[in-house]
Design a protein around this motif. Structure first.
Motif, short mmCIF file in Angstrom:
data_model
loop_
_atom_site.label_atom_id
_atom_site.label_comp_id
_atom_site.label_asym_id
_atom_site.label_seq_id
_atom_site.Cartn_x
_atom_site.Cartn_y
_atom_site.Cartn_z
N ALA A 37 -72.12 1.23 -29.24
CA ALA A 37 -71.19 1.36 -30.36
C ALA A 37 -70.98 2.82 -30.77
CB ALA A 37 -71.69 0.56 -31.56
N ASN A 38 -71.95 3.67 -30.51
CA ASN A 38 -71.84 5.09 -30.87
C ASN A 38 -71.33 5.97 -29.74
OD1 ASN A 38 -72.69 4.66 -33.48
ND2 ASN A 38 -74.84 4.91 -32.96
N PHE A 39 -71.01 5.36 -28.62
CA PHE A 39 -70.44 6.11 -27.50
C PHE A 39 -68.93 5.98 -27.57
CE2 PHE A 39 -74.72 5.92 -26.38
CZ PHE A 39 -74.99 6.69 -25.26
N PHE A 40 -68.23 7.06 -27.33
CA PHE A 40 -66.78 7.06 -27.38
C PHE A 40 -66.24 6.80 -25.99
CE2 PHE A 40 -62.78 9.39 -26.77
CZ PHE A 40 -61.99 8.71 -27.68
N TYR A 41 -65.30 5.87 -25.86
CA TYR A 41 -64.70 5.58 -24.57
C TYR A 41 -63.38 6.34 -24.47
CZ TYR A 41 -62.57 3.13 -20.69
OH TYR A 41 -61.96 2.84 -19.50
N ASP A 42 -63.28 7.22 -23.49
CA ASP A 42 -62.05 7.98 -23.24
C ASP A 42 -61.25 7.19 -22.22
OD1 ASP A 42 -60.05 9.74 -22.36
OD2 ASP A 42 -61.32 11.50 -22.63
N GLU A 43 -60.23 6.51 -22.72
CA GLU A 43 -59.42 5.63 -21.88
C GLU A 43 -58.68 6.39 -20.78
OE1 GLU A 43 -55.97 2.28 -22.64
OE2 GLU A 43 -57.23 2.92 -24.32
N GLU A 44 -58.21 7.57 -21.10
CA GLU A 44 -57.44 8.37 -20.15
C GLU A 44 -58.28 8.80 -18.94
OE1 GLU A 44 -55.41 12.59 -20.59
OE2 GLU A 44 -54.56 11.13 -22.00
N LYS A 45 -59.52 9.21 -19.21
CA LYS A 45 -60.40 9.70 -18.13
C LYS A 45 -61.32 8.60 -17.58
CE LYS A 45 -60.49 14.37 -20.00
NZ LYS A 45 -61.30 15.38 -20.67
N ASP A 46 -61.35 7.45 -18.25
CA ASP A 46 -62.23 6.34 -17.88
C ASP A 46 -63.69 6.79 -17.84
OD1 ASP A 46 -62.94 3.72 -17.25
OD2 ASP A 46 -62.74 4.06 -15.09
N VAL A 47 -64.13 7.39 -18.95
CA VAL A 47 -65.52 7.81 -19.10
C VAL A 47 -65.98 7.48 -20.52
CG1 VAL A 47 -65.39 9.69 -17.42
CG2 VAL A 47 -64.93 10.17 -19.82
N TYR A 48 -67.29 7.36 -20.68
CA TYR A 48 -67.89 7.26 -22.01
C TYR A 48 -68.48 8.61 -22.36
CZ TYR A 48 -67.56 2.20 -22.56
OH TYR A 48 -67.10 0.94 -22.73
N ILE A 49 -68.47 8.95 -23.64
CA ILE A 49 -69.06 10.20 -24.11
C ILE A 49 -70.13 9.84 -25.14
CG2 ILE A 49 -68.63 12.42 -25.23
CD1 ILE A 49 -65.68 12.08 -24.19
N CYS A 50 -71.33 10.29 -24.88
CA CYS A 50 -72.46 9.94 -25.75
C CYS A 50 -72.42 10.78 -27.03
CB CYS A 50 -73.77 10.11 -25.00
SG CYS A 50 -74.46 11.77 -25.03
N PRO A 51 -73.24 10.43 -28.04
CA PRO A 51 -73.27 11.20 -29.28
C PRO A 51 -73.63 12.68 -29.09
CG PRO A 51 -74.36 9.10 -29.59
CD PRO A 51 -74.06 9.22 -28.12
N GLU A 52 -74.25 13.02 -27.95
CA GLU A 52 -74.60 14.41 -27.66
C GLU A 52 -73.59 15.07 -26.72
OE1 GLU A 52 -77.14 16.24 -29.02
OE2 GLU A 52 -77.33 14.51 -30.35
N ASN A 53 -72.41 14.47 -26.61
CA ASN A 53 -71.28 14.96 -25.79
C ASN A 53 -71.58 15.01 -24.28
OD1 ASN A 53 -69.28 15.26 -27.79
ND2 ASN A 53 -70.34 17.10 -28.50
N LYS A 54 -72.48 14.19 -23.82
CA LYS A 54 -72.73 14.05 -22.38
C LYS A 54 -71.76 12.98 -21.85
CE LYS A 54 -76.55 16.59 -22.32
NZ LYS A 54 -76.65 17.85 -21.64
N ILE A 55 -71.31 13.16 -20.63
CA ILE A 55 -70.31 12.26 -20.05
C ILE A 55 -70.99 11.23 -19.15
CG2 ILE A 55 -68.33 12.13 -18.50
CD1 ILE A 55 -67.47 14.85 -19.62
N LEU A 56 -70.62 9.97 -19.36
CA LEU A 56 -71.08 8.87 -18.52
C LEU A 56 -69.89 8.46 -17.65
CD1 LEU A 56 -72.73 8.60 -21.36
CD2 LEU A 56 -73.52 6.51 -20.31
N ARG A 57 -70.03 8.62 -16.36
CA ARG A 57 -68.93 8.35 -15.42
C ARG A 57 -69.07 6.96 -14.79
NH1 ARG A 57 -66.43 13.03 -15.26
NH2 ARG A 57 -67.59 14.97 -15.36
N TYR A 58 -67.95 6.46 -14.36
CA TYR A 58 -67.91 5.17 -13.66
C TYR A 58 -68.70 5.27 -12.36
CZ TYR A 58 -65.94 1.32 -10.95
OH TYR A 58 -65.79 0.22 -10.18
#
Length: 181
Positions: A37-58
């Motif tokens: 719930a605290n991770f932001f989903y970037d629909e355009e890039k299809d990635v999640y961004i954690c609260p510490e601005n780390k990127i979670l890739r598909y």
């Protein structure tokens, strides 16, 4: 919750303006900072961004038999350099991973809409009107499950519950009117 991604997708396709917080809107668990719930989903890039601005890739897709649907997996490759590594990741799993459902894009749009000023106002109105009725029917009238089976019978049963709720409201209004005369 009472919603699922599939139900929300159907309602969205039918043109409903959805203001449903859902289970991913409210963080649960021991360490609430690093839940989905605290991770932001970037629909355009299809990635999640954690609260510490780390990127979670598909990283892939798999079929979950217990959920009876495909799940997408997003994973961070830079967790060990994070100061919150021990809070976020377990001892056995060294990288944070999130399971996504096909409706995550829709859920993200609803979440962003609820965070807007317009969304907060609309949801507040919904809480005062719709949620209040369902709460009254469920709690005060003890209508927690349907006794009949089949969609037509369930519709009739639910309509009867709504009629009884509306009759109580009408009775209260009439009593208030009589008292003021």
């Amino acid at each position: 919750g009472y919603e699922s991604g599939e139900q929300l997708e159907i309602a969205d396709k039918k043109g409903f303006d959805l203001y449903i917080p859902g289970k991913n809107a409210k963080p649960e668990g021991r360490n609430k900072k690093f839940v989905k719930a605290n991770f932001f989903y970037d629909e355009e890039k299809d990635v999640y961004i954690c609260p510490e601005n780390k990127i979670l890739r598909y990283v892939g897709k798999s079929y979950r038999i217990d959920k009876k649907r495909y799940m997408t997996r997003y994973q961070c490759s830079d967790c060990q350099s994070c100061p919150h590594f021990k809070e976020c990741c377990s001892r056995t799993i060294k990288q944070k991973a999130i399971q996504g459902i096909p409706q995550d894009k829709l859920l993200n749009r609803i979440k962003l809409k609820l965070q807007s000023e317009e969304g907060r106002i609309a949801y507040k109105i919904r809480q005062q009107t719709v949620e209040r009725c369902f709460g009254d029917i469920k709690r005060n009238k003890n209508f927690r499950r349907f006794l009949l089976r089949g969609i037509e019978k369930v519709k009739i049963e639910f309509n009867l519950a709504c009629i009884s709720h509306n009759l109580v409201i009408i009775n209260n209004l009439l009593n208030k009117k009589r008292a003021s005369c």
